[in-house]
Write a protein that holds these residues in place. Structure first.
Motif: not given
Length: 333
Positions: A29-32, A37-39, A241-243
């Motif tokens: 999940f963090p990578a997803q 976040a980037v998108a 992306s902090i999450g």
């Protein structure tokens, strides 16, 4: 939120396979979330830049910004595809050493990243529609189980998101439950839904979004436009992306508290210590023991109460055996 549901829906289905399959998807999940976040952060920059140009009636620049939105989506996809191909396994090894979790998680994340052009393209097309005022935020899911009825406006960008979620749930039912493809099947269901949403987003933008025209002929990246997009987008990316960092850290902490080891074949909660085991913390210093099944409060408890508390947070497959051993050794009546 809707994009995060992909991982949640996948988790619901793979949880029926095994504890390790659920853990593998959860650790991804963090990578997803970072991809999302980037998108979405880039999308915020696109919204601001494109809306400003449309407000100024500078349609030529608006068209160039729209093409840059798709270009940046493609570049983001390439970055995460490289990450998935070469670093997905290291990402899981940083969180766990269980070979089964690493294997399933790597397969899941590689599919989600290498085929992430659906995610980035879908969100880019949604932002183009939102920038021209074609938004519709009402989405109703009715029915039970896999029966979904979604009320849609033909102009809305969330049409693509809703369709993707429907295909993701249907794909999970087919690939995970039907064909028993496990975590890889859940990933394929996710990217299939995103790719279909990408296609729908492209169709809706070319047929409904008349303020902008997508013409790739003679395209060259412009530093000024990219700078304007990320001047607004980067702060949004950082905030979103902090999450991911927090979840990654929590995963490393919490995975140590699972109740089993070696693929669920061994209980970490035992009636007696293994002969020769070194005790670093005595029972008098322990207040709480935590597993995925709850919390055992041990301070001030009798031996029997301690045994019952620990058995209650053990894996259900081992509770009868632990109860038998506790009674056999006179810990419980």
């Amino acid at each position: 939120l809707i994009q995060a549901l992909y991982n949640i829906v996948d988790s619901m289905f793979v949880a029926q396979i095994s504890e390790n399959a659920l853990t593998a998807v959860s650790l991804a999940f963090p990578a997803q979330n970072l991809m999302i976040a980037v998108a979405t952060g880039t999308g915020v920059g696109i919204n601001a830049t494109l809306s400003r140009s449309l407000g100024e009636k500078n349609f030529q620049k608006a068209n160039r910004i729209a093409i840059h939105a798709l270009f940046l989506a493609f570049m983001s996809f390439l970055a995460f595809a490289v990450f998935g191909l070469f670093f997905a396994e290291h990402f899981f090894l940083a969180q766990t050493r269980d070979p089964e979790i690493v294997e399933m998680g790597t397969a899941y994340l590689q599919i989600c990243t290498v085929l992430s052009f659906g995610l980035f393209g879908e969100i880019a097309f949604e932002r183009l529609m939102q920038s021209t005022g074609r938004t519709f935020y009402s989405m109703i899911i009715q029915g039970t189980g896999a029966i979904l009825n979604i009320v849609l406006d033909p102009r809305m960008p969330l049409f693509t998101v809703a369709a993707a979620c429907v295909f993701n749930i249907g794909g999970d039912l087919l690939l995970v439950a039907g064909f028993h493809m496990g975590a890889a099947g859940a990933a394929l269901a996710t990217v299939t839904g995103q790719i279909i949403a990408l296609i729908l987003g492209f169709v809706l933008n070319t047929t409904r979004n008349h303020e902008i025209h997508l013409a790739f002929k003679g395209f060259r990246p412009e530093k000024e436009i990219i700078g304007h997009i990320y001047a607004v987008g980067i702060p949004s990316i950082i905030m979103a992306s902090i999450g991911s960092g927090m979840t990654f850290g929590m995963n490393k902490i919490l995975i140590a508290f699972t109740s089993t080891a070696k693929g669920g074949t061994i209980s970490k909660i035992k009636p007696i210590l293994t002969p020769g085991a070194v005790v670093t913390t005595s029972k008098n210093d322990v207040d709480y023991i935590v597993t995925e099944y709850g919390v055992a409060h041990l301070r001030g408890r009798s031996l029997g109460e301690r045994a019952r508390q620990l058995i209650a947070i053990a894996h259900p497959d081992f509770r009868d055996e632990l109860t038998f051993e506790a009674k056999k050794r006179g810990m419980m009546i």
